[in-house]
Design an enzyme around this catalytic site. Structure first.
Site, PDB file in Angstrom:
ATOM      1  N   TYR A 178     143.817 -77.469  38.904  1.00 50.43           N
ATOM      2  CA  TYR A 178     143.951 -77.310  37.442  1.00 50.43           C
ATOM      3  C   TYR A 178     144.744 -78.480  36.840  1.00 50.43           C
ATOM      4  O   TYR A 178     144.359 -79.048  35.810  1.00 50.43           O
ATOM      5  CB  TYR A 178     144.656 -75.978  37.197  1.00 50.43           C
ATOM      6  CG  TYR A 178     144.966 -75.637  35.772  1.00 50.43           C
ATOM      7  CD1 TYR A 178     143.968 -75.216  34.903  1.00 50.43           C
ATOM      8  CD2 TYR A 178     146.282 -75.693  35.296  1.00 50.43           C
ATOM      9  CE1 TYR A 178     144.274 -74.872  33.593  1.00 50.43           C
ATOM     10  CE2 TYR A 178     146.591 -75.344  33.999  1.00 50.43           C
ATOM     11  CZ  TYR A 178     145.583 -74.936  33.145  1.00 50.43           C
ATOM     12  OH  TYR A 178     145.886 -74.598  31.853  1.00 50.43           O
TER      13      TYR A 178
ATOM     14  N   LYS B  30     143.542 -81.170  34.042  1.00 39.45           N
ATOM     15  CA  LYS B  30     144.241 -81.290  32.759  1.00 39.45           C
ATOM     16  C   LYS B  30     144.808 -82.696  32.550  1.00 39.45           C
ATOM     17  O   LYS B  30     144.891 -83.167  31.405  1.00 39.45           O
ATOM     18  CB  LYS B  30     145.345 -80.234  32.664  1.00 39.45           C
ATOM     19  CG  LYS B  30     144.823 -78.788  32.561  1.00 39.45           C
ATOM     20  CD  LYS B  30     143.896 -78.607  31.372  1.00 39.45           C
ATOM     21  CE  LYS B  30     143.725 -77.151  30.978  1.00 39.45           C
ATOM     22  NZ  LYS B  30     142.742 -77.014  29.862  1.00 39.45           N
TER      23      LYS B  30
HETATM   24  N1  LIG Z   1     148.084 -69.768  28.061  1.00 36.79           N
HETATM   25  C1  LIG Z   1     148.830 -70.874  28.261  1.00 36.79           C
HETATM   26  O1  LIG Z   1     150.075 -70.838  28.244  1.00 36.79           O
HETATM   27  C2  LIG Z   1     148.166 -72.188  28.517  1.00 36.79           C
HETATM   28  C3  LIG Z   1     148.963 -73.268  28.929  1.00 36.79           C
HETATM   29  C4  LIG Z   1     148.381 -74.515  29.093  1.00 36.79           C
HETATM   30  C5  LIG Z   1     147.018 -74.662  28.873  1.00 36.79           C
HETATM   31  N2  LIG Z   1     146.251 -73.594  28.510  1.00 36.79           N
HETATM   32  C6  LIG Z   1     144.829 -73.802  28.290  1.00 36.79           C
HETATM   33  O2  LIG Z   1     144.439 -73.184  27.079  1.00 36.79           O
HETATM   34  C7  LIG Z   1     143.068 -72.816  27.162  1.00 36.79           C
HETATM   35  C8  LIG Z   1     142.895 -71.338  26.789  1.00 36.79           C
HETATM   36  O3  LIG Z   1     143.517 -70.559  27.783  1.00 36.79           O
HETATM   37  P1  LIG Z   1     143.979 -69.037  27.570  1.00 36.79           P
HETATM   38  O4  LIG Z   1     145.364 -68.958  28.088  1.00 36.79           O
HETATM   39  O5  LIG Z   1     143.684 -68.605  26.193  1.00 36.79           O
HETATM   40  O6  LIG Z   1     143.026 -68.296  28.648  1.00 36.79           O
HETATM   41  P2  LIG Z   1     141.974 -67.088  28.503  1.00 36.79           P
HETATM   42  O7  LIG Z   1     141.497 -66.786  29.880  1.00 36.79           O
HETATM   43  O8  LIG Z   1     142.570 -65.991  27.688  1.00 36.79           O
HETATM   44  O9  LIG Z   1     140.778 -67.718  27.645  1.00 36.79           O
HETATM   45  C9  LIG Z   1     139.869 -68.636  28.165  1.00 36.79           C
HETATM   46  C10 LIG Z   1     138.482 -68.243  27.704  1.00 36.79           C
HETATM   47  O10 LIG Z   1     137.537 -69.237  28.163  1.00 36.79           O
HETATM   48  C11 LIG Z   1     136.335 -68.577  28.515  1.00 36.79           C
HETATM   49  N3  LIG Z   1     135.572 -69.424  29.436  1.00 36.79           N
HETATM   50  C12 LIG Z   1     135.852 -69.675  30.745  1.00 36.79           C
HETATM   51  N4  LIG Z   1     134.927 -70.483  31.263  1.00 36.79           N
HETATM   52  C13 LIG Z   1     134.036 -70.765  30.275  1.00 36.79           C
HETATM   53  C14 LIG Z   1     132.863 -71.568  30.195  1.00 36.79           C
HETATM   54  N5  LIG Z   1     132.416 -72.244  31.267  1.00 36.79           N
HETATM   55  N6  LIG Z   1     132.190 -71.635  29.016  1.00 36.79           N
HETATM   56  C15 LIG Z   1     132.632 -70.941  27.940  1.00 36.79           C
HETATM   57  N7  LIG Z   1     133.739 -70.161  27.955  1.00 36.79           N
HETATM   58  C16 LIG Z   1     134.436 -70.076  29.110  1.00 36.79           C
HETATM   59  C17 LIG Z   1     136.791 -67.273  29.148  1.00 36.79           C
HETATM   60  O11 LIG Z   1     135.766 -66.292  29.118  1.00 36.79           O
HETATM   61  C18 LIG Z   1     138.000 -66.904  28.278  1.00 36.79           C
HETATM   62  O12 LIG Z   1     137.647 -66.018  27.228  1.00 36.79           O
HETATM   63  C19 LIG Z   1     142.615 -73.168  28.586  1.00 36.79           C
HETATM   64  O13 LIG Z   1     142.022 -74.451  28.593  1.00 36.79           O
HETATM   65  C20 LIG Z   1     143.924 -73.200  29.335  1.00 36.79           C
HETATM   66  O14 LIG Z   1     143.825 -73.968  30.520  1.00 36.79           O
HETATM   67  C21 LIG Z   1     146.789 -72.359  28.340  1.00 36.79           C
END
Ligand SMILES: NC(=O)c1ccc[n+]([C@@H]2O[C@H](COP(=O)([O-])OP(=O)(O)OC[C@H]3O[C@@H](n4cnc5c(N)ncnc54)[C@H](O)[C@@H]3O)[C@@H](O)[C@H]2O)c1
Length: 303
Positions: free
Chosen positions: A173, A177
Site C-alpha cells: 500500500y 501511495k
Molecule cells: N481512512 C484513512 O485514514 C485514509 C488514510 C490515508 C489514505 N486513505 C485513502 O483514502 C481513500 C478512501 O479510503 P476510505 O478510508 O474511505 O476506505 P473505504 O474502504 O471506506 O472506501 C473505499 C471505497 O473504494 C471502493 N473501491 C475499492 N476498489 C475499487 C475499485 N477497483 N473500483 C471502484 N471502487 C473501488 C470500495 O468499495 C470502498 O467503498 C483510499 O484511497 C485510501 O487508501 C484513507
C-alpha cells in the site's frame, strides 16, 4: 444545500464514493452545486466482491437532498472500466470538470509474509487505478482544449502517510501511495498546458479501513467536533475541485480533522561534489558528514 456553491455547474467524478472518505466527498461536492458521478464497485475492505451497491445508495442520498448524481459500478483499474466511467460523465452531464481518485483497498502484511497476489492487487487498485482514470480524462480534456473549448479542470489524487513517510505492515500500500505522489508531480507538469491542475491529498479519517488504527479516537468529543470524521477531509477537496484553485498544482496536502498541511516532498538536499569518481572505501566519512548536515527522516508509521 450549501449556500456557498463554489462548484455550481461543475461535473465531478469521485471514485470509491460509496463509502468512507469518497462518500463524504460526493455529498460535499453535491452540496457545493456539482453534478456527481458516484463510482464504486462495492468491494470488501480487502477488495473481494460483495454484491453490495453503495454507489446507488449515495446517489439516492444526494437526490434526496435535491442534488444531481448518477452511479457507476466500474472497476477503476480496468482500462475499459475507466474509459466507461469518464464517458458516463460526458454522456450524462455533458462534460467533465473534476476527477477525484479515491478508490482502493488494503491487504496489510509484513513484507516478509507478503504474497505476490497481495502485492499485485494493492498496487493495481491504487496506482493503476489512478493512472487509468487520469489517462482517459486527460484524453478528453486534451481534445476539448485542441478544439478551442475552455478547460478549467482538476484532478485530485489520494495518497497516504503510508506512502509519504512509510508504514510498517503496509509495504504494498505504501509503495502504491508513494507512486501516486510521484505520478501527481509528472501529471501536473504535463497537464497544465491543457488547463488541468493535479494535486494530491494524504488524508486521515475513521473509516472501515482505519477502524483499528484510530481505535483510541473512536469516542466523540464533548464539543461535537469529531476530528476523525471523513467529512473533515472533503472541504479542501471541494475547494481544490473549484475554479478558485486554478493557481495550485503539483501539491500534496495532509488533511485531518481541522488541520490542513502542505507536505514537503523529496527535494535535493545537502550535497558534496568533488568533480571526480569516489572509491567505495572513501565514502564512509562523506556519507556521515552528509547525514550530520541533512534533515533527519520522518519516523515511519508503526516503527
Ligand atoms: N481512512 C484513512 O485514514 C485514509 C488514510 C490515508 C489514505 N486513505 C485513502 O483514502 C481513500 C478512501 O479510503 P476510505 O478510508 O474511505 O476506505 P473505504 O474502504 O471506506 O472506501 C473505499 C471505497 O473504494 C471502493 N473501491 C475499492 N476498489 C475499487 C475499485 N477497483 N473500483 C471502484 N471502487 C473501488 C470500495 O468499495 C470502498 O467503498 C483510499 O484511497 C485510501 O487508501 C484513507
Amino acid at each position: 444545500m450549501d449556500t456557498e456553491q463554489i462548484c455550481a455547474g461543475r461535473t465531478v467524478i469521485v471514485t470509491g464514493a460509496g463509502r468512507g472518505i469518497g462518500r463524504a466527498h460526493a455529498l460535499a461536492f453535491a452540496a457545493a452545486g456539482a453534478k456527481v458521478v458516484v463510482n464504486d464497485l462495492g468491494s470488501a475492505l480487502d477488495g473481494a466482491a460483495t454484491g453490495e451497491t453503495p454507489a446507488e445508495q449515495v446517489v439516492a442520498e444526494i437526490e434526496a437532498l435535491g442534488g444531481s448524481a448518477v452511479a457507476n459500478g466500474d472497476d477503476v483499474a480496468d482500462w475499459q472500466g475507466g474509459q466507461r466511467l469518464i464517458q458516463q460523465a460526458i454522456d450524462t452531464f455533458g462534460g467533465l470538470d473534476v476527477l477525484v481518485n479515491n478508490a482502493g483497498f488494503v491487504r496489510d502484511r509484513m513484507l516478509v509474509n507478503l504474497g505476490e497476489d497481495e502485492w499485485d492487487a494493492v498496487i493495481r487498485v491504487h496506482l493503476k487505478g489512478h493512472f487509468v482514470t487520469m489517462r482517459h480524462a486527460i484524453e478528453y480534456w486534451r481534445g476539448e482544449s485542441k478544439a478551442g473549448r475552455p478547460v478549467d479542470a482538476r484532478i485530485i489524487n489520494t495518497s497516504s502517510g503510508a506512502g509519504l513517510q512509510g508504514s510498517v505492515g503496509q509495504g504494498n500500500y505504501g509503495a502504491a501511495k508513494a507512486g501516486i505522489a510521484g505520478l501527481t508531480l509528472t501529471a501536473s507538469a504535463e497537464f497544465g498546458r491543457y488547463g488541468v491542475t493535479v494535486n494530491s491529498i494524504a488524508p486521515a479519517a475513521r473509516t472501515r479501513m482505519t477502524e483499528t488504527v484510530f481505535a483510541d479516537t473512536m469516542a466523540r468529543p464533548e464539543d461535537g467536533f469529531d476530528a476523525m470524521a471523513p467529512e473533515n477531509i472533503s472541504p479542501l477537496v471541494v475547494w481544490l475541485g473549484s475554479a478558485q484553485s486554478a493557481a495550485v498544482t503539483g501539491r500534496m496536502f495532509e488533511v485531518e480533522g481541522g488541520k490542513v498541511a502542505l507536505a514537503d516532498g523529496w527535494r535535493h538536499g545537502v550535497a558534496v561534489d568533488r568533480g571526480a569518481r569516489w572509491s567505495p572505501a572513501e565514502l564512509g566519512p562523506v556519507v556521515a558528514d552528509l547525514i550530520a548536515k541533512g534533515m533527519p527522516p520522518e519516523p515511519v508509521y508503526g516503527a
